[in-house]
Design a protein around this motif. Sequence first.
Motif, mmCIF file in Angstrom:
data_model
loop_
_atom_site.group_PDB
_atom_site.id
_atom_site.type_symbol
_atom_site.label_atom_id
_atom_site.label_comp_id
_atom_site.label_asym_id
_atom_site.label_seq_id
_atom_site.Cartn_x
_atom_site.Cartn_y
_atom_site.Cartn_z
ATOM 1 N N TYR A 1 -19.730 6.133 -10.532
ATOM 2 C CA TYR A 1 -19.870 4.679 -10.611
ATOM 3 C C TYR A 1 -20.334 4.241 -11.993
ATOM 4 N N ASN B 1 -19.781 5.793 -14.813
ATOM 5 C CA ASN B 1 -18.632 5.951 -15.702
ATOM 6 C C ASN B 1 -17.655 4.795 -15.533
ATOM 7 N N PHE B 2 -17.457 4.361 -14.298
ATOM 8 C CA PHE B 2 -16.582 3.223 -14.031
ATOM 9 C C PHE B 2 -17.131 1.967 -14.704
ATOM 10 N N GLY C 1 -16.649 1.974 -18.353
ATOM 11 C CA GLY C 1 -15.265 2.024 -18.783
ATOM 12 C C GLY C 1 -14.982 3.227 -19.659
ATOM 13 N N LEU D 1 -12.782 9.471 -14.807
ATOM 14 C CA LEU D 1 -12.592 9.059 -13.420
ATOM 15 C C LEU D 1 -13.004 10.141 -12.434
#
Length: 98
Positions: free
Chosen positions: A74, A76-77, A80, A84
Amino acid sequence: MGTTKYEAAVPAALELAGVAPAHCAISAVSFQGLTVTTADGRPAKLAVIDADGNVLDAGRDVENAAFKVAVEAYRNFLMGSGHLRVLAKPPGSGMPQI
C-alpha cells in the motif's frame, strides 16, 4: 470567551463489505498488526496451506508477515514507486521470485 471542543465520530471498526471469510474474522490495527478470531470470538491463527491441504506455516509470524507485506504494498502504491509486488520469504531460502 470559552473554547468549544469538537469530537470527530470515529467508527469502532470499519467493515469491508463482500470480503469477509465465512467462519472467522480478520482485523488489523496499525500498531498491533493482524488478529484472527473464530466466528464466536475465540482466538485463531492465520496459516499458509498448500494445494494438498498441508499447513506450511501458521501463527503470529504468518500474521506479522502478511500485515507487513500488505502495508508495504500500500505504501508503494501511495508513493507511485512502481513496485507492485512485495515479497516476504525466509532468508536464504532460495525460493524463486514470484
